[in-house]
Design a protein around this motif. Structure first.
Motif, PDB file in Angstrom:
ATOM      1  N   ALA A 190       0.763  -1.389  -0.042  1.00 14.64           N
ATOM      2  CA  ALA A 190      -0.051   0.098  -0.224  1.00 14.64           C
ATOM      3  C   ALA A 190       0.813   1.372   0.014  1.00 14.64           C
ATOM      4  O   ALA A 190       0.700   2.431  -0.867  1.00 14.64           O
ATOM      5  CB  ALA A 190      -1.022   0.078   1.225  1.00 14.64           C
ATOM      6  N   ILE A 247      -4.071   7.673  -7.218  1.00 14.50           N
ATOM      7  CA  ILE A 247      -4.394   7.710  -5.690  1.00 14.50           C
ATOM      8  C   ILE A 247      -2.950   7.893  -4.903  1.00 14.50           C
ATOM      9  O   ILE A 247      -1.952   7.706  -5.011  1.00 14.50           O
ATOM     10  CB  ILE A 247      -4.881   6.082  -5.418  1.00 14.50           C
ATOM     11  N   SER A 300     -12.669   0.521  -9.383  1.00 13.06           N
ATOM     12  CA  SER A 300     -11.384   0.553 -10.047  1.00 13.06           C
ATOM     13  C   SER A 300     -10.842   2.160 -10.074  1.00 13.06           C
ATOM     14  O   SER A 300     -11.759   3.207 -10.082  1.00 13.06           O
ATOM     15  CB  SER A 300     -11.424   0.145 -11.334  1.00 13.06           C
ATOM     16  N   ILE A 303      -6.244   0.609 -10.904  1.00 13.93           N
ATOM     17  CA  ILE A 303      -5.903  -0.133  -9.772  1.00 13.93           C
ATOM     18  C   ILE A 303      -7.240  -0.550  -8.960  1.00 13.93           C
ATOM     19  O   ILE A 303      -8.182   0.195  -9.040  1.00 13.93           O
ATOM     20  CB  ILE A 303      -5.407   0.888  -8.493  1.00 13.93           C
ATOM     21  N   ILE A 346      -9.829  -1.552  -6.248  1.00  9.99           N
ATOM     22  CA  ILE A 346     -10.086  -1.148  -4.730  1.00  9.99           C
ATOM     23  C   ILE A 346     -11.043  -1.935  -4.125  1.00  9.99           C
ATOM     24  O   ILE A 346     -12.330  -2.033  -4.767  1.00  9.99           O
ATOM     25  CB  ILE A 346     -10.177   0.153  -4.441  1.00  9.99           C
ATOM     26  N   LEU A 359      -5.906  -3.036  -2.050  1.00 10.18           N
ATOM     27  CA  LEU A 359      -5.584  -2.469  -3.382  1.00 10.18           C
ATOM     28  C   LEU A 359      -4.758  -3.517  -4.117  1.00 10.18           C
ATOM     29  O   LEU A 359      -3.914  -4.323  -3.360  1.00 10.18           O
ATOM     30  CB  LEU A 359      -4.645  -1.248  -3.156  1.00 10.18           C
ATOM     31  N   ARG A 360      -5.038  -3.485  -5.348  1.00 10.34           N
ATOM     32  CA  ARG A 360      -4.321  -4.506  -6.285  1.00 10.34           C
ATOM     33  C   ARG A 360      -4.052  -3.735  -7.327  1.00 10.34           C
ATOM     34  O   ARG A 360      -4.765  -2.990  -8.259  1.00 10.34           O
ATOM     35  CB  ARG A 360      -5.336  -5.595  -6.460  1.00 10.34           C
ATOM     36  N   ASP A 361      -2.695  -3.656  -7.735  1.00 15.71           N
ATOM     37  CA  ASP A 361      -1.980  -3.059  -8.851  1.00 15.71           C
ATOM     38  C   ASP A 361      -1.704  -4.258  -9.717  1.00 15.71           C
ATOM     39  O   ASP A 361      -0.679  -5.125  -9.682  1.00 15.71           O
ATOM     40  CB  ASP A 361      -0.925  -2.459  -8.511  1.00 15.71           C
TER      41      ASP A 361
END
Length: 406
Positions: free
Chosen positions: A236, A246, A288, A298, A300, A323-325
């Motif tokens: 994060a 973000i 997203s 990203i 969310i 969160l995922r990238d």
């Protein structure tokens, strides 16, 4: 006069000033050291598990009250397998500490004391024998330590903790009143030790799961009831640090897109409200985030953290954002884990990981510096060992396995 006191086994014993193992009542302990000092000392004992190092304040106050040169708490006594964990107060000689941890612990006769008893070294093994012992002659005497008093604490969790107090050559011996006060403090220290063990267990659990989340490249941010950030993990921090769609804003987070930011703040407010009431949103909310750089969005997920039955703290997590990238490239999973998990050779494991990382078979063969036909042979062997029949199935199986945790 000292009052009647109950032992840990529930026996009532008449306590006199001449008895070495006297137990002071709370009232007598207050009179002995002063109520204000006693209150501070007991408070420091129970707040000790939250200090680093733990109980440093309590041990210093104990040293002052008992006029000791040193007060040492051995959370884990030294052994042939470990140097142990010791907390020292007073003028500490680091070289002497290391000497005890590596050598003199094995010569120390002042160990394994009876549960709950406060005793001096001379009382345990005899004055002459103690003064002639290698522990005293070779270790304590050069450090100007003459008087040694201690107690051992044992708990049902398997804790064996040693409390040791010292005085120099020119000081008086520890009196029956000193021992009585020390014994009065032991049950409180024991309870605090058990609290510390419980907190340590929970912290180990937290570190384990936090490490697993980091390995899975999942960012996590926890929020207090007021919407301020309480904690965020390594992934994060990385995502917010890029400030690509973000970022942190004051004590919270904000999105570059005003429309998306309004939606995120609405979701967060709803989650915080749900966490406070114990209801939470019926469905976990997700969205997203557009990145101005043009990179993949990203993902969310926002969810409430339900309040516990007995929760009262305002600093507890009330909501969490995950969160995922999709473009994040973290540490490569261990080839050894893949090899052991699926019974592959080292070359097969390396090939499988390259395919899972998105490379084609030709690209993987080039990176491994092997011919395409050789790579195809390894791939067929991988199929045979894993039970899959297509490359896409292999990639899916690897991504859904525990490989990422290795």
């Amino acid at each position: 006069m000292l009052t009647l006191a109950k032992s840990e086994k529930g026996r009532t014993a008449a306590v006199t000033e001449e008895t070495a193992d006297d137990i002071l009542s709370m009232q007598d302990a207050g009179k002995h050291v002063g109520y204000e000092k006693l209150d501070r000392l007991l408070g420091a004992i129970y707040e000790g598990p939250m200090e680093s190092p733990p109980w440093s304040t309590a041990l210093q106050q104990m040293r002052d009250v008992l006029e000791a040169s040193h007060v040492t708490l051995m959370l884990r006594p030294p052994s042939s397998e470990s140097q142990g964990v010791m907390i020292n107060t007073g003028k500490v000689n680091q070289q002497a500490t290391e000497s005890y941890e590596t050598h003199f612990f094995a010569l120390d006769p002042f160990v394994r004391l009876p549960e709950g008893e406060v005793i001096t070294a001379e009382e345990l093994i005899g004055k002459q024998q103690w003064l002639k012992s290698p522990m005293y002659q070779d270790y304590l005497r050069p450090l100007n330590i003459r008087h040694l008093m201690g107690a051992d604490i044992y708990t049902k969790e398997g804790i064996e903790c040693r409390l040791r107090l010292t005085r120099p050559n020119d000081a008086a011996t520890f009196s029956p009143e000193d021992k009585a006060l020390c014994r009065f403090l032991l049950p409180h220290l024991k309870r605090s030790l058990r609290l510390h063990a419980r907190l340590d267990y929970l912290e180990c659990d937290r570190q384990l799961f936090a490490g697993a989340i980091n390995r899975m490249l999942l960012g996590m941010i926890s929020f207090g009831q007021d919407g301020s950030i309480l904690e965020l993990n390594q992934e994060a921090q990385r995502i917010l640090g890029e400030k690509d769609g973000i970022s942190r804003s004051g004590s919270g987070i904000a999105l570059s897109s005003n429309q998306e930011n309004r939606e995120l703040q609405r979701m967060l407010r709803q989650a915080l409200t749900g966490g406070a009431t114990g209801t939470g949103p019926a469905v976990v909310e997700a969205m997203s985030v557009t990145r101005p750089s043009g990179r993949a969005k990203i993902g969310i997920v926002v969810r409430a953290v339900p309040i516990g039955k007995w929760s009262e703290s305002k600093q507890r997590p009330a909501a969490a954002i995950f969160l995922r990238d999709a473009e994040s490239s973290g540490a490569q999973p261990s080839q050894e884990v893949v090899r052991r998990l699926f019974g592959l050779t080292r070359m097969e494991a390396a090939l499988a990981l390259l395919l899972a990382d998105g490379l084609t078979l030709d690209e993987a063969a080039e990176q491994l510096n092997v011919m395409r036909n050789t790579a195809r042979t390894h791939l067929r062997s991988i199929f045979c060992k894993t039970g899959v029949t297509r490359q896409t199935m292999l990639v899916r199986m690897l991504l859904n396995s525990v490989v990422s945790l290795g």
